[in-house]
Motif scaffolding. Structure first.
Motif, PDB file in Angstrom:
ATOM      1  N   ASP A 154       0.849  -1.186   0.000  1.00 43.40           N
ATOM      2  CA  ASP A 154       0.000   0.000   0.000  1.00 43.40           C
ATOM      3  C   ASP A 154       0.890   1.244   0.000  1.00 43.40           C
ATOM      4  N   GLN A 155       0.673   2.144  -0.943  1.00 46.94           N
ATOM      5  CA  GLN A 155       1.500   3.344  -1.047  1.00 46.94           C
ATOM      6  C   GLN A 155       1.376   4.240   0.178  1.00 46.94           C
ATOM      7  N   ARG A 156       0.262   4.130   0.886  1.00 46.19           N
ATOM      8  CA  ARG A 156       0.096   4.940   2.096  1.00 46.19           C
ATOM      9  C   ARG A 156       0.915   4.378   3.258  1.00 46.19           C
ATOM     10  N   ARG A 157       1.240   3.091   3.168  1.00 50.67           N
ATOM     11  CA  ARG A 157       2.012   2.428   4.216  1.00 50.67           C
ATOM     12  C   ARG A 157       3.098   1.595   3.542  1.00 50.67           C
ATOM     13  N   PRO A 158       4.131   2.228   3.000  1.00 48.78           N
ATOM     14  CA  PRO A 158       5.143   1.507   2.205  1.00 48.78           C
ATOM     15  C   PRO A 158       5.972   0.550   3.046  1.00 48.78           C
ATOM     16  N   ILE A 159       6.491  -0.470   2.385  1.00 52.66           N
ATOM     17  CA  ILE A 159       7.420  -1.412   2.998  1.00 52.66           C
ATOM     18  C   ILE A 159       8.831  -0.965   2.609  1.00 52.66           C
ATOM     19  N   TYR A 160       9.636  -0.616   3.599  1.00 49.30           N
ATOM     20  CA  TYR A 160      10.981  -0.106   3.359  1.00 49.30           C
ATOM     21  C   TYR A 160      11.986  -1.253   3.382  1.00 49.30           C
ATOM     22  N   THR A 161      13.102  -1.050   2.691  1.00 50.02           N
ATOM     23  CA  THR A 161      14.167  -2.038   2.675  1.00 50.02           C
ATOM     24  C   THR A 161      15.489  -1.352   2.365  1.00 50.02           C
ATOM     25  N   LYS A 162      16.566  -2.110   2.464  1.00 48.90           N
ATOM     26  CA  LYS A 162      17.886  -1.577   2.144  1.00 48.90           C
ATOM     27  C   LYS A 162      17.984  -1.321   0.644  1.00 48.90           C
ATOM     28  N   VAL A 163      18.456  -0.143   0.273  1.00 52.59           N
ATOM     29  CA  VAL A 163      18.562   0.245  -1.132  1.00 52.59           C
ATOM     30  C   VAL A 163      19.929  -0.154  -1.666  1.00 52.59           C
ATOM     31  N   HIS A 164      19.953  -0.803  -2.858  1.00 56.25           N
ATOM     32  CA  HIS A 164      21.212  -1.258  -3.447  1.00 56.25           C
ATOM     33  C   HIS A 164      21.673  -0.395  -4.626  1.00 56.25           C
ATOM     34  N   ASP A 165      20.761   0.356  -5.244  1.00 54.00           N
ATOM     35  CA  ASP A 165      21.103   1.248  -6.355  1.00 54.00           C
ATOM     36  C   ASP A 165      21.769   0.498  -7.512  1.00 54.00           C
ATOM     37  N   ASN A 166      21.186  -0.639  -7.889  1.00 49.46           N
ATOM     38  CA  ASN A 166      21.684  -1.377  -9.046  1.00 49.46           C
ATOM     39  C   ASN A 166      21.149  -0.770 -10.338  1.00 49.46           C
ATOM     40  N   MET A 167      21.708  -1.206 -11.445  1.00 47.73           N
ATOM     41  CA  MET A 167      21.192  -0.762 -12.738  1.00 47.73           C
ATOM     42  C   MET A 167      19.825  -1.402 -12.980  1.00 47.73           C
ATOM     43  N   PRO A 168      19.000  -0.822 -13.855  1.00 50.49           N
ATOM     44  CA  PRO A 168      17.698  -1.422 -14.155  1.00 50.49           C
ATOM     45  C   PRO A 168      17.854  -2.785 -14.826  1.00 50.49           C
ATOM     46  N   ALA A 169      16.785  -3.562 -14.794  1.00 54.92           N
ATOM     47  CA  ALA A 169      16.796  -4.864 -15.466  1.00 54.92           C
ATOM     48  C   ALA A 169      16.930  -4.656 -16.975  1.00 54.92           C
ATOM     49  N   ARG A 170      17.645  -5.586 -17.634  1.00 52.98           N
ATOM     50  CA  ARG A 170      17.830  -5.520 -19.085  1.00 52.98           C
ATOM     51  C   ARG A 170      17.169  -6.727 -19.739  1.00 52.98           C
ATOM     52  N   TYR A 171      16.516  -6.471 -20.863  1.00 51.90           N
ATOM     53  CA  TYR A 171      15.793  -7.519 -21.586  1.00 51.90           C
ATOM     54  C   TYR A 171      16.395  -7.646 -22.981  1.00 51.90           C
ATOM     55  N   GLY A 172      16.882  -8.844 -23.311  1.00 51.14           N
ATOM     56  CA  GLY A 172      17.499  -9.067 -24.608  1.00 51.14           C
ATOM     57  C   GLY A 172      16.490  -9.261 -25.719  1.00 51.14           C
ATOM     58  N   LEU A 173      16.992  -9.263 -26.962  1.00 54.11           N
ATOM     59  CA  LEU A 173      16.134  -9.503 -28.116  1.00 54.11           C
ATOM     60  C   LEU A 173      15.556 -10.917 -28.043  1.00 54.11           C
TER      61      LEU A 173
END
Length: 371
Positions: free
Chosen positions: A266-285
């Motif tokens: 729920d956006q009003r009650r978010p679940i927090y976690t440790k942030v890793h700051d990885n690159m976004p997921a990549r999808y191949g052809l």
């Protein structure tokens, strides 16, 4: 809820014997869940969202990964000069017992006595839910209760060890408490969450220790049903008790349902976690992903269906991943077939492997294995 009025206590090691593969080298609280979270993120975030700004995490063993995940508590806004997050490690090296909550609370007596909060909220870390503890406190005060137990009406999970089943009057007063009664139908069972006055908790722990009573449910709760005003709080939202590897797999698969995600995250009650700051997921052809949770850092070149992929998963070309939970950094080779598989961290699956579990018995691959 006034933040300075409730103290939070989280047991991070309970029920590990039921998840022995996933908890061999980590606590129950640091078991990964839902693509980017750990189980302890849910009770910790629920407390923070409810205004609790002092939380003690009671741990017994294997807590290195837990401390790495929690850090100073900054991700949950608990890195403070006053109050904040406290790690309460063991004071002895005795073997771990699943029924030593009283022993662990006794070892944390100084933490309880030095706190100023009027109430204590105690919870395990194996229940995945999004609950507003402010409502629990409000009912607790309204009922003039000594103890409020968070319960759920329904059918208890089949693997739930020693469930506490309550008989509740129309005014929410607990009339009776049974432990593991063998009831396979619907009932009111506890979620191992309770709210109690701090001074009463200290008094009950001292009494149990002085009488050599070590079972929390039987000696502290069941024995005092008639002595104190114990009430039940019926939680009606989404809740999954992680009490086995099958329950863990089913809870991850439940995230595929939009209604479940809407209740849990729920956006009003978010679940927090440790942030890793990885690159976004990549999808191949030629890659294909449907009805799945794919975390940042993943590289998808094959087909992923109805699966949960944690950070850094690599699915190579020609590979089909169906109904799987792949934890952090596994690499799946070319032309593989995976179905109903739980792969722990840093697993390497070689080319052209067929790994098939069952919905009722998913296959588990241990951390760091090469298959």
């Amino acid at each position: 809820m006034r933040g300075n009025n409730v103290l939070g206590l989280i047991f991070s090691n309970m029920h590990e014997e039921q998840l022995h593969d996933l908890t061999e080298n980590r606590t129950m609280g640091s078991v990964p869940f839902g693509g980017r979270y750990c189980l302890i993120d849910f009770p910790l975030s629920n407390m923070v969202n409810s205004g609790i700004n002092k939380v003690g995490v009671i741990t017994k063993r294997n807590f290195q990964s837990l401390m790495d995940h929690l850090g100073s508590g900054k991700s949950w806004d608990l890195s403070r000069k006053r109050e904040g997050l406290f790690i309460l490690p063991p004071f002895d090296a005795e073997p771990f017992s699943p029924n030593d909550r009283i022993e662990l609370l006794s070892s944390a007596q100084s933490f309880l006595q030095n706190s100023r909060e009027e109430f204590v909220l105690i919870t395990d870390s194996n229940v995945v839910c999004n609950i507003d503890y402010a409502d629990v406190l409000s009912q607790h005060i309204q009922d003039k209760a000594d103890i409020t137990i968070v319960c759920r009406c329904g059918k208890p999970p089949a693997e739930f060890a020693d469930p506490a089943v309550y008989t509740v009057a129309p005014d929410n007063r607990v009339c009776d408490m049974l432990i593991n009664p063998g009831n396979k139908g619907e009932c009111c069972y506890g979620l191992n969450m309770m709210l109690i006055r701090r001074e009463l908790l200290i008094r009950l722990i001292t009494d149990c220790v002085s009488r050599n009573m070590t079972n929390f449910k039987r000696d502290l709760l069941q024995r005092n049903v008639g002595n104190y005003r114990i009430y039940a709080y019926d939680f009606k939202g989404f809740a999954k008790v992680i009490c086995s590897e099958i329950a863990y797999f089913d809870a991850n698969m439940a995230l595929m349902l939009p209604d479940v995600r809407a209740q849990l995250f729920d956006q009003r009650r978010p679940i927090y976690t440790k942030v890793h700051d990885n690159m976004p997921a990549r999808y191949g052809l030629g890659s294909s992903v449907s009805n799945s949770i794919v975390s940042d850092g993943c590289v998808i070149e094959g087909e992923v269906v109805n699966s949960v992929l944690f950070r850094g998963v690599h699915v190579d070309k020609g590979t089909r991943v169906h109904n799987c939970v792949l934890l952090q950094d596994p690499a799946v080779g070319c032309d593989c077939r995976l179905s109903y598989v739980i792969a722990d961290k840093n697993v390497l699956i070689k080319n052209e492997r067929n790994l098939l579990g069952f919905e009722s018995y998913p296959m588990y691959i241990a951390k760091g294995s090469v298959v």
